[in-house]
Design an enzyme around this catalytic site. Structure first.
Site, PDB file in Angstrom:
ATOM      1  N   GLU A  10       4.215  -7.752   4.025  1.00 45.95           N
ATOM      2  CA  GLU A  10       4.322  -7.107   2.721  1.00 45.95           C
ATOM      3  C   GLU A  10       4.011  -8.080   1.591  1.00 45.95           C
ATOM      4  OE1 GLU A  10       4.662  -3.844   2.059  1.00 45.95           O
ATOM      5  OE2 GLU A  10       4.398  -3.766   4.236  1.00 45.95           O
ATOM      6  N   HIS A  41      -2.843  -2.468  -2.308  1.00 45.72           N
ATOM      7  CA  HIS A  41      -1.853  -2.985  -1.360  1.00 45.72           C
ATOM      8  C   HIS A  41      -2.166  -2.484   0.040  1.00 45.72           C
ATOM      9  CE1 HIS A  41       2.286  -4.026   0.064  1.00 45.72           C
ATOM     10  NE2 HIS A  41       2.119  -2.948   0.814  1.00 45.72           N
ATOM     11  N   GLU A  42      -2.421  -1.180   0.172  1.00 48.99           N
ATOM     12  CA  GLU A  42      -2.719  -0.620   1.495  1.00 48.99           C
ATOM     13  C   GLU A  42      -4.065  -1.118   2.015  1.00 48.99           C
ATOM     14  OE1 GLU A  42      -0.408   0.740   3.049  1.00 48.99           O
ATOM     15  OE2 GLU A  42       0.944   1.030   1.356  1.00 48.99           O
TER      16      GLU A  42
END
Length: 297
Positions: free
Chosen positions: A224, A143-144
């Site tokens: 996100e 995700h990061e």
């Protein structure tokens, strides 16, 4: 709401400081307050300038704020696994290996920051490593990494620069018009309005700054979803869903995020739910999980 309130208050305080500096510099350089072009130029310089200075210092500030320790040479099995996982993911998305760090916090969280896609930092908390399985941690790292690969730090900086510019510009433009009416158009209010004009500027900057924050939060929430989708492509949707579900369990135990300001915006999780989603940097976990379950990636 404490984290959100602090984030908004910090941005508004910066705008007020900019307001004072702009007034001084425009007087020193003799720039005409009546010139819309001159005012817009100064608003853009300070609106984008502050945002890009923050971006350039983001890695240093993040390390200082969290006490994160960069892994120069893995010292144990966990650090070796983290290092190799991040290196593999960076290769998958075609990026230079980011700096990898661990910071001490019981909160399960992680964040990415840095001035460019090939000059970035990914940090994970000790709480995240202790509370998640390796598959879940791998998904969080993905995700990061997706934030970095998508250039989200630069994108959000550009958005912040645009809204800062218009907050500074419109606050002065409208304050000048209102002050002119109050003074009966007797003189150029923006140039000689004194304390009344300046007070109006601060008032309008607070109002427009709050509205601008809603715009920035909207784009943050969209990032996100994109980062979740990127992680699903890198490691599989099931791992990302499991990581988000684990974060939901951690939220029940510890609802306040230790990350503040821009770090909170780039963390894997946010603090407690606001009265309105308009002020959230992250979508609710339930919506993120639903998007992945429905294959929106």
């Amino acid at each position: 709401m404490k984290r959100i309130a602090l984030f908004l208050a910090t941005n508004l305080a910066i705008l007020v400081v900019f307001s004072i500096v702009i007034n001084i510099l425009m007087a020193v350089f003799g720039i005409d307050y009546g010139s819309t072009q001159g005012l817009l130029l100064f608003a853009a310089v300070f609106g984008f300038g502050g945002a890009f200075i923050s971006l350039a210092m983001s890695k240093w500030m993040a390390k200082r704020a969290t006490g994160a320790q960069v892994i120069q040479q893995p010292r144990n099995d966990t650090e070796r696994w983290l290092f190799n996982t991040v290196a593999r993911q960076a290769q998958q998305v075609g990026l230079t290996m980011p700096e990898l760090a661990i910071y001490n916090s019981p909160e399960p969280n992680a964040f990415a920051t840095g001035p460019s896609r090939n000059n970035s930092l990914i940090a994970v908390s000790t709480g995240l490593l202790q509370s998640m399985t390796r598959d879940e941690v791998e998904a969080v790292l993905a995700h990061e990494m997706s934030h970095v690969a998508n250039g989200d730090m630069v994108t959000l900086t550009l958005i912040q620069g645009v809204v800062n510019t218009f907050v500074i510009f419109l606050a002065r433009l409208i304050a000048g018009a209102v002050n002119n009416v109050l003074r009966g158009n007797q003189e150029n209010s923006r140039g000689q309005g004194g304390f009344v004009y300046f007070g109006l500027v601060v008032l309008f900057e607070i109002m427009f700054g709050f509205l601008a924050s809603i715009i920035v939060m909207y784009f943050s929430r969209q990032r996100e979803y994109r980062a979740d989708a990127g992680a699903a492509k890198l490691v599989g949707a099931n791992k990302m869903i499991a990581a988000l579900q684990r974060l939901g369990q951690g939220r029940i135990r510890n609802d306040e995020s230790a990350l503040e300001g821009s770090l909170a915006a780039f963390g894997i999780r946010a603090g407690k739910k606001s009265a309105s989603e308009l002020l959230l940097t992250h979508p609710p976990l339930e919506k993120r999980i639903m998007a992945l379950q429905q294959g929106r990636f």
